[in-house]
Design a protein around this motif. Structure first.
Motif, PDB file in Angstrom:
ATOM      1  N   ARG A 175       1.547   6.638  -6.675  1.00 64.28           N
ATOM      2  CA  ARG A 175       0.464   7.556  -7.036  1.00 64.28           C
ATOM      3  C   ARG A 175       0.885   8.999  -6.751  1.00 64.28           C
ATOM      4  O   ARG A 175       0.654   9.898  -7.568  1.00 64.28           O
ATOM      5  N   HIS A 176       1.511   9.218  -5.607  1.00 63.96           N
ATOM      6  CA  HIS A 176       1.968  10.562  -5.249  1.00 63.96           C
ATOM      7  C   HIS A 176       3.002  11.064  -6.261  1.00 63.96           C
ATOM      8  O   HIS A 176       2.984  12.233  -6.661  1.00 63.96           O
ATOM      9  N   GLU A 177       3.901  10.182  -6.671  1.00 66.61           N
ATOM     10  CA  GLU A 177       4.932  10.562  -7.662  1.00 66.61           C
ATOM     11  C   GLU A 177       4.277  10.911  -8.990  1.00 66.61           C
ATOM     12  O   GLU A 177       4.671  11.901  -9.637  1.00 66.61           O
ATOM     13  N   MET A 178       3.270  10.129  -9.390  1.00 66.63           N
ATOM     14  CA  MET A 178       2.580  10.432 -10.655  1.00 66.63           C
ATOM     15  C   MET A 178       1.846  11.774 -10.562  1.00 66.63           C
ATOM     16  O   MET A 178       1.865  12.573 -11.504  1.00 66.63           O
ATOM     17  N   ARG A 214       2.667  14.275  -8.642  1.00 67.15           N
ATOM     18  CA  ARG A 214       3.699  15.313  -8.632  1.00 67.15           C
ATOM     19  C   ARG A 214       4.206  15.583 -10.051  1.00 67.15           C
ATOM     20  O   ARG A 214       4.389  16.738 -10.461  1.00 67.15           O
ATOM     21  N   LYS A 215       4.424  14.503 -10.816  1.00 71.74           N
ATOM     22  CA  LYS A 215       4.885  14.671 -12.204  1.00 71.74           C
ATOM     23  C   LYS A 215       3.815  15.334 -13.053  1.00 71.74           C
ATOM     24  O   LYS A 215       4.117  16.192 -13.912  1.00 71.74           O
ATOM     25  N   ALA A 216       2.554  14.969 -12.812  1.00 73.35           N
ATOM     26  CA  ALA A 216       1.462  15.583 -13.580  1.00 73.35           C
ATOM     27  C   ALA A 216       1.385  17.078 -13.256  1.00 73.35           C
ATOM     28  O   ALA A 216       1.186  17.910 -14.164  1.00 73.35           O
ATOM     29  N   ALA A 217       1.546  17.439 -11.977  1.00 74.32           N
ATOM     30  CA  ALA A 217       1.517  18.858 -11.607  1.00 74.32           C
ATOM     31  C   ALA A 217       2.692  19.590 -12.235  1.00 74.32           C
ATOM     32  O   ALA A 217       2.544  20.728 -12.729  1.00 74.32           O
ATOM     33  N   ARG A 218       3.873  18.954 -12.267  1.00 79.92           N
ATOM     34  CA  ARG A 218       5.047  19.583 -12.884  1.00 79.92           C
ATOM     35  C   ARG A 218       4.819  19.768 -14.385  1.00 79.92           C
ATOM     36  O   ARG A 218       5.126  20.830 -14.945  1.00 79.92           O
ATOM     37  N   ASP A 219       4.251  18.721 -15.029  1.00 82.12           N
ATOM     38  CA  ASP A 219       3.979  18.819 -16.470  1.00 82.12           C
ATOM     39  C   ASP A 219       2.958  19.910 -16.754  1.00 82.12           C
ATOM     40  O   ASP A 219       3.060  20.631 -17.758  1.00 82.12           O
ATOM     41  N   GLU A 273       0.827  -1.207   0.000  1.00 84.04           N
ATOM     42  CA  GLU A 273       0.000   0.000   0.000  1.00 84.04           C
ATOM     43  C   GLU A 273       0.861   1.256   0.000  1.00 84.04           C
ATOM     44  O   GLU A 273       0.557   2.224  -0.680  1.00 84.04           O
ATOM     45  N   LYS A 274       1.954   1.227   0.768  1.00 85.71           N
ATOM     46  CA  LYS A 274       2.847   2.386   0.808  1.00 85.71           C
ATOM     47  C   LYS A 274       3.504   2.585  -0.554  1.00 85.71           C
ATOM     48  O   LYS A 274       3.616   3.716  -1.036  1.00 85.71           O
TER      49      LYS A 274
END
Length: 115
Positions: A95-98, A100-105, A88-89
């Motif tokens: 999910r958090h990394e995705m 974060r990448k989506a927000a950066r993109d 789960e972690k």
């Protein structure tokens, strides 16, 4: 005090020795039914004691085995729980990394759109 002469003392000593020998001879022999009965009773008590000890040991071993199985089951449950928590972690981190990448993109795309 009575003054006994030597002969009387020898006679008293001899009669005491004869009384001890007579008492010893009155003891039943090993082939006497009463002796064999007592021996059988002692053997029965001893056998019953051995049976109780064996039952107690068997019960103790069974309890130890049950306790060991319970410990193993608990350890297996705990390991499974830890694996689920780790999965789960890992999923949450991915999910958090995705996100974060989506927000950066999105920021990158917005900056390109402004130019």
């Amino acid at each position: 005090m009575k003054h006994k002469d030597f002969g009387e003392r020898l006679q008293v000593s001899q009669s005491a020795k004869q009384a001890m020998v007579a008492k010893f001879r009155q003891r039943p022999g090993p082939d006497d039914p009463a002796v064999s009965e007592r021996r059988a009773a002692r053997a029965a008590v001893s056998a019953a004691r051995e049976v109780r000890l064996a039952e107690r040991d068997a019960k103790r071993l069974a309890e130890e085995a049950n306790l060991a199985m319970a410990r193993e089951a608990h350890a297996a449950d705990q390991a499974a729980q830890e694996r689920r928590a780790a999965a789960e972690k890992e999923e949450s981190d991915a999910r958090h990394e995705m996100e974060r990448k989506a927000a950066r993109d999105a920021r990158y795309a917005a900056r390109k759109a402004r130019k």
